[in-house]
Design an enzyme around this catalytic site. Structure first.
Site, PDB file in Angstrom:
ATOM      1  N   ASP A 186       9.219 -10.338  -3.370  1.00  0.00           N
ATOM      2  CA  ASP A 186       8.070 -11.410  -2.768  1.00  0.00           C
ATOM      3  C   ASP A 186       8.429 -11.832  -5.105  1.00  0.00           C
ATOM      4  O   ASP A 186       8.077 -13.080  -4.942  1.00  0.00           O
ATOM      5  CB  ASP A 186       6.927 -10.750  -3.311  1.00  0.00           C
ATOM      6  CG  ASP A 186       6.237 -11.293  -1.995  1.00  0.00           C
ATOM      7  OD1 ASP A 186       7.376 -11.013  -0.888  1.00  0.00           O
ATOM      8  OD2 ASP A 186       5.226 -11.893  -0.983  1.00  0.00           O
ATOM      9  N   THR A 216       0.402  -1.524  -0.115  1.00  0.00           N
ATOM     10  CA  THR A 216       0.265  -0.046  -0.080  1.00  0.00           C
ATOM     11  C   THR A 216       0.983   1.513   0.077  1.00  0.00           C
ATOM     12  O   THR A 216       0.535   2.167  -0.729  1.00  0.00           O
ATOM     13  CB  THR A 216      -0.489   0.164   1.277  1.00  0.00           C
ATOM     14  OG1 THR A 216      -1.586  -1.665   0.920  1.00  0.00           O
ATOM     15  CG2 THR A 216      -1.998   1.380   1.482  1.00  0.00           C
ATOM     16  N   ARG A 270      -3.294 -11.798   7.622  1.00  0.00           N
ATOM     17  CA  ARG A 270      -3.051 -13.113   6.715  1.00  0.00           C
ATOM     18  C   ARG A 270      -4.097 -14.308   6.635  1.00  0.00           C
ATOM     19  O   ARG A 270      -3.560 -14.969   5.717  1.00  0.00           O
ATOM     20  CB  ARG A 270      -1.983 -13.173   7.688  1.00  0.00           C
ATOM     21  CG  ARG A 270      -1.181 -14.804   7.448  1.00  0.00           C
ATOM     22  CD  ARG A 270       0.129 -14.755   7.017  1.00  0.00           C
ATOM     23  NE  ARG A 270       0.677 -15.773   5.813  1.00  0.00           N
ATOM     24  CZ  ARG A 270       2.444 -15.298   4.874  1.00  0.00           C
ATOM     25  NH1 ARG A 270       2.676 -14.331   5.198  1.00  0.00           N
ATOM     26  NH2 ARG A 270       1.945 -17.185   4.847  1.00  0.00           N
ATOM     27  N   TRP A 285       9.098 -20.956   3.500  1.00  0.00           N
ATOM     28  CA  TRP A 285       8.963 -19.910   2.643  1.00  0.00           C
ATOM     29  C   TRP A 285       8.625 -18.658   3.603  1.00  0.00           C
ATOM     30  O   TRP A 285      10.154 -17.564   2.959  1.00  0.00           O
ATOM     31  CB  TRP A 285       7.518 -20.201   2.422  1.00  0.00           C
ATOM     32  CG  TRP A 285       6.796 -20.563   1.818  1.00  0.00           C
ATOM     33  CD1 TRP A 285       5.617 -21.471   1.843  1.00  0.00           C
ATOM     34  CD2 TRP A 285       6.430 -20.193   0.077  1.00  0.00           C
ATOM     35  NE1 TRP A 285       5.353 -22.213   1.022  1.00  0.00           N
ATOM     36  CE2 TRP A 285       5.658 -21.290  -0.266  1.00  0.00           C
ATOM     37  CE3 TRP A 285       7.038 -19.759  -0.182  1.00  0.00           C
ATOM     38  CZ2 TRP A 285       5.897 -22.005  -1.665  1.00  0.00           C
ATOM     39  CZ3 TRP A 285       7.511 -20.330  -2.012  1.00  0.00           C
ATOM     40  CH2 TRP A 285       6.683 -21.122  -2.651  1.00  0.00           C
TER      41      TRP A 285
HETATM   42  N1  LIG Z   1      -2.169   1.295   7.889  1.00  0.00           N
HETATM   43  C1  LIG Z   1      -3.691   0.736   7.640  1.00  0.00           C
HETATM   44  N2  LIG Z   1      -4.698   0.309   8.131  1.00  0.00           N
HETATM   45  C2  LIG Z   1      -5.112  -1.228   7.461  1.00  0.00           C
HETATM   46  N3  LIG Z   1      -5.122  -1.729   6.857  1.00  0.00           N
HETATM   47  C3  LIG Z   1      -4.024  -1.471   6.263  1.00  0.00           C
HETATM   48  C4  LIG Z   1      -3.222   0.004   6.227  1.00  0.00           C
HETATM   49  N4  LIG Z   1      -2.447  -0.433   5.311  1.00  0.00           N
HETATM   50  C5  LIG Z   1      -3.262  -1.601   4.664  1.00  0.00           C
HETATM   51  N5  LIG Z   1      -3.277  -1.760   4.657  1.00  0.00           N
HETATM   52  C6  LIG Z   1      -4.740  -3.213   4.384  1.00  0.00           C
HETATM   53  O1  LIG Z   1      -3.655  -4.370   4.975  1.00  0.00           O
HETATM   54  C7  LIG Z   1      -3.920  -5.635   4.156  1.00  0.00           C
HETATM   55  C8  LIG Z   1      -1.564  -5.614   3.378  1.00  0.00           C
HETATM   56  O2  LIG Z   1      -1.372  -4.276   3.003  1.00  0.00           O
HETATM   57  P1  LIG Z   1      -0.429  -4.430   2.321  1.00  0.00           P
HETATM   58  O3  LIG Z   1      -1.039  -5.568   0.527  1.00  0.00           O
HETATM   59  O4  LIG Z   1       0.239  -3.064   1.310  1.00  0.00           O
HETATM   60  O5  LIG Z   1       0.647  -5.239   3.096  1.00  0.00           O
HETATM   61  P2  LIG Z   1       2.087  -5.645   2.091  1.00  0.00           P
HETATM   62  O6  LIG Z   1       2.858  -5.589   3.971  1.00  0.00           O
HETATM   63  O7  LIG Z   1       2.220  -5.570   1.623  1.00  0.00           O
HETATM   64  O8  LIG Z   1       1.486  -7.746   3.231  1.00  0.00           O
HETATM   65  P3  LIG Z   1       2.647  -8.596   1.823  1.00  0.00           P
HETATM   66  O9  LIG Z   1       4.116  -8.836   2.212  1.00  0.00           O
HETATM   67  O10 LIG Z   1       1.930  -9.797   2.858  1.00  0.00           O
HETATM   68  O11 LIG Z   1       2.863  -7.998   0.388  1.00  0.00           O
HETATM   69  C9  LIG Z   1      -4.983  -4.948   2.881  1.00  0.00           C
HETATM   70  O12 LIG Z   1      -6.021  -4.635   2.523  1.00  0.00           O
HETATM   71  C10 LIG Z   1      -4.602  -2.717   3.474  1.00  0.00           C
HETATM   72  O13 LIG Z   1      -6.067  -2.345   2.429  1.00  0.00           O
HETATM   73  N1  LIG Z   2       4.755 -14.595  -3.004  1.00  0.00           N
HETATM   74  C1  LIG Z   2       4.738 -16.096  -2.723  1.00  0.00           C
HETATM   75  O1  LIG Z   2       5.109 -17.066  -4.060  1.00  0.00           O
HETATM   76  C2  LIG Z   2       4.391 -16.599  -1.909  1.00  0.00           C
HETATM   77  C3  LIG Z   2       4.498 -18.458  -1.867  1.00  0.00           C
HETATM   78  C4  LIG Z   2       4.081 -18.439   0.357  1.00  0.00           C
HETATM   79  C5  LIG Z   2       3.796 -18.246   0.497  1.00  0.00           C
HETATM   80  N2  LIG Z   2       4.267 -16.561   0.344  1.00  0.00           N
HETATM   81  C6  LIG Z   2       4.543 -15.402   1.760  1.00  0.00           C
HETATM   82  O2  LIG Z   2       4.405 -13.872   1.520  1.00  0.00           O
HETATM   83  C7  LIG Z   2       5.152 -13.804   2.952  1.00  0.00           C
HETATM   84  C8  LIG Z   2       6.024 -12.337   2.374  1.00  0.00           C
HETATM   85  O3  LIG Z   2       5.244 -11.495   1.316  1.00  0.00           O
HETATM   86  C9  LIG Z   2       5.953 -14.701   3.135  1.00  0.00           C
HETATM   87  O4  LIG Z   2       5.627 -14.424   4.599  1.00  0.00           O
HETATM   88  C10 LIG Z   2       5.345 -15.919   2.477  1.00  0.00           C
HETATM   89  O5  LIG Z   2       4.961 -17.128   3.731  1.00  0.00           O
HETATM   90  C11 LIG Z   2       4.712 -16.269  -0.813  1.00  0.00           C
END
Ligand SMILES: Nc1ncnc2c1ncn2[C@@H]1O[C@H](COP(=O)(O)OP(=O)(O)OP(=O)(O)O)[C@@H](O)[C@H]1O
Ligand SMILES: NC(=O)c1ccc[n+]([C@@H]2O[C@H](CO)[C@@H](O)[C@H]2O)c1
Length: 535
Positions: free
Chosen positions: A370, A352, A471, A389
């Site tokens: 990723d 985000t 998650r 992972w």
């Molecule tokens: N500050 C915030 N408060 C509440 N919800 C949020 C906030 N920022 C992001 N989100 C929501 O949390 C969820 C995860 O956000 P985002 O995809 O940006 O996380 P991420 O850190 O990139 O996750 P990942 O590493 O798993 O890809 C989304 O649904 C987003 O809308």
């Molecule tokens: N992006 C992927 O292929 C993948 C597959 C399985 C698990 N994950 C998870 O991604 C998170 C980081 O963004 C980690 O916590 C992984 O477990 C990603």
């Protein structure tokens, strides 16, 4: 986050403390009879709105005379409208050639060599036929009826064509006082400047320049601050950087010292970039005086606004800005409430934040960790029975580092091949312009070759419950088997976090539980700070 070329700082420091540290201000003697539109009265209840220097001269009782060294007043032809990006999405139009900018000299560093400019005191009684003081003036009409004002700046007499600058006088106004004494607030409203396309632009600016400098000498008794209202100023009206620089150099040393703060209201990316690029010829001391405020509300928290005259267009600009921000917040909230679970992700909001930064930072590319996950069958299965992972070996980190290196070697090429549109400046040359690379991922601080690359590190964290909740709504390319979060993801997170803390010592921690807007502002401002600091 890496930056190939640096920029921008934004200090959010509390400035009040700094003011209060200054010498206790002495009151200035009362001025007498002053034109109702006059900008020179020291009457604290009714600060002036415009300036009329002619009539106040004799009323000054005891005043400091500051003799500045001789200076040339000619303005070059290179004035351009370079400081505003109101009509740009990003500072794409930045077209300052750093090589053209003069290198520091003693005037830039605020330290005139002892050039006869000592502090003197004017002890003459009111009305005494004293020589005119710096900035003080006389007005007269020439044979064609044109009105001229003669001022003394430094020890040079200068003539200002009042006729030609009459429509622009509201550029400088007195905005009352701050603190406890006569610490003046000088308001510079850029929106009142002439359009650079107008006839006689250079001539007008030259005269306006003298007017601004002489006005400052008259308006300021003690410490003072300048509030530069940048909002609602189309780029074509912005003063050239050399114009601003000369204004600053022309005011005498004491006045420059007494300038405690330059507040830039509604700064744009562009203005900050220009300031950053100007850094080589702006002293550190001066840079430290600059504060940015994004809204008039913020400004009102820093200075008393009672006598600050905000132009109508700036008020409107501020309203629109606030409205846009409100809408964004509402949208954000709505999205939060209505995003279907499968679109939700786990962590603190890295994606985000990254998406938002990509929109606002110039020439900005991104590398997602990723994207370097190995294929599922290459992911080792641990003793716990889970595919591992969340360890660094689950990703092809060498490939990731090579990708980052590719950007370092040629950010322009990298941007093009990743479909990032660049500013014309960046397009024109492989070495010019600002380039930023965001490196985003969950284990980016646990791989030494990458850690060495970063200029700026942020870490967004959220508590266990929230992380588990987010998650559970996330579907990765390989869905989490039951128990993965508690059995693998969270323990690995704790382990890596510890490791990371010993790897990097300059990480800025961001609370992922605060709103997207807050997170974005915090990071954006911090990036700008660092970029500015680097120049
Ligand atoms: N500050 C915030 N408060 C509440 N919800 C949020 C906030 N920022 C992001 N989100 C929501 O949390 C969820 C995860 O956000 P985002 O995809 O940006 O996380 P991420 O850190 O990139 O996750 P990942 O590493 O798993 O890809 C989304 O649904 C987003 O809308
Ligand atoms: N992006 C992927 O292929 C993948 C597959 C399985 C698990 N994950 C998870 O991604 C998170 C980081 O963004 C980690 O916590 C992984 O477990 C990603």
């Amino acid at each position: 986050m890496g930056t190939a070329e640096a920029t921008l700082r934004m200090d959010s420091m509390e400035v009040k403390d700094e003011w209060q540290d200054e010498d206790f201000p002495r009151p200035l003697p009362e001025d007498g009879d002053i034109d109702s539109s006059c900008g020179l009265t020291d009457n604290r209840n009714h600060p002036p709105t415009t300036l009329n220097v002619a009539e106040s001269v004799a009323q000054q009782h005891k005043r400091r005379t500051l003799v500045a060294p001789d200076m040339s007043l000619s303005l070059d032809q290179s004035e351009g409208s370079v400081l505003s990006d109101d009509f740009m999405e990003t500072p794409d139009d930045l077209d300052i050639n750093v090589d053209d900018i003069e290198t520091p000299d003693e005037t830039d560093s605020l330290e005139f060599i002892n050039n006869g400019n000592e502090l003197e005191w004017e002890d003459d009684p009111p009305g005494a036929n004293a020589k005119r003081l710096p900035g003080e003036s006389e007005e007269e009409r020439d044979s064609s009826g044109r009105l001229w004002r003669t001022v003394i700046i430094g020890d040079q007499e200068q003539r200002i064509d009042m006729q030609v600058i009459r429509p622009f006088l509201r550029v400088v106004t007195h905005g009352g006082y701050y603190g406890e004494g006569l610490n003046a607030i000088i308001v510079f409203a850029a929106c009142y400047l002439p359009d650079s396309g107008c006839d006689d632009y250079t001539y007008i600016m030259e005269n306006l320049f003298l007017y601004v400098v002489s006005s400052l000498e008259l308006l300021v008794a003690e410490d003072y601050m300048i509030v530069y209202l940048n909002g609602a100023t189309p780029r074509r009206k912005m003063p050239g950087i050399s114009w601003l620089k000369r204004c600053y150099q022309m005011i005498d040393r004491k006045l420059r010292k007494n300038l405690k703060c330059l507040i830039i209201a509604h700064p744009t990316w562009f203005i900050r970039t220009v300031l950053a690029i100007s850094r080589p010829f702006i002293s550190v001391k001066f840079m430290d005086k600059i504060r940015y405020v994004h809204t008039l509300g913020e400004l009102s928290q820093v200075i008393p606004m009672e006598h600050v005259q905000i132009p109508e267009c700036v008020l409107q600009y501020d309203d629109e800005k606030m409205m846009a921000q409100k809408e964004r917040l509402e949208q954000d909230q709505q999205q939060n409430n209505s995003t279907p679970p499968k679109e939700r992700v786990t962590n603190g909001g890295k994606t985000t934040l990254t998406d938002r930064l990509l929109e606002t930072l110039p020439n900005c590319c991104v590398v997602h960790q990723d994207d370097f996950f190995k294929k599922p069958d290459q992911i080792e299965v641990g003793e716990d029975g889970f595919r591992q992972w969340d360890v660094i070996t689950a990703m092809d980190m060498e490939a990731m580092v090579n990708t980052v290196k590719g950007w370092q070697e040629n950010p322009v090429k990298f941007a093009r091949s990743h479909g990032v549109s660049l500013s014309p400046k960046a397009e024109g040359s492989d070495s010019e312009g600002i380039h930023i690379l965001i490196i985003e991922g969950f284990l980016i601080y646990n791989y030494k070759p990458l850690v060495d690359v970063y200029d700026k590190c942020f870490y967004i964290s959220i508590p266990y419950e929230e992380c588990k909740k987010r998650r559970s709504t996330r579907t990765y390319t390989v869905p989490d088997p039951p128990g993965l979060f508690d059995g693998h993801v969270w323990p690995m997170y704790l382990k890596h976090r510890k490791e990371m803390e010993s790897n990097c010592n300059s990480i800025e921690y961001v609370d992922g539980m605060t709103s997207r807007e807050v997170i974005y502002n915090k990071v954006y401002e911090s990036v700008q700070n660092s970029l500015l600091n680097k120049l």
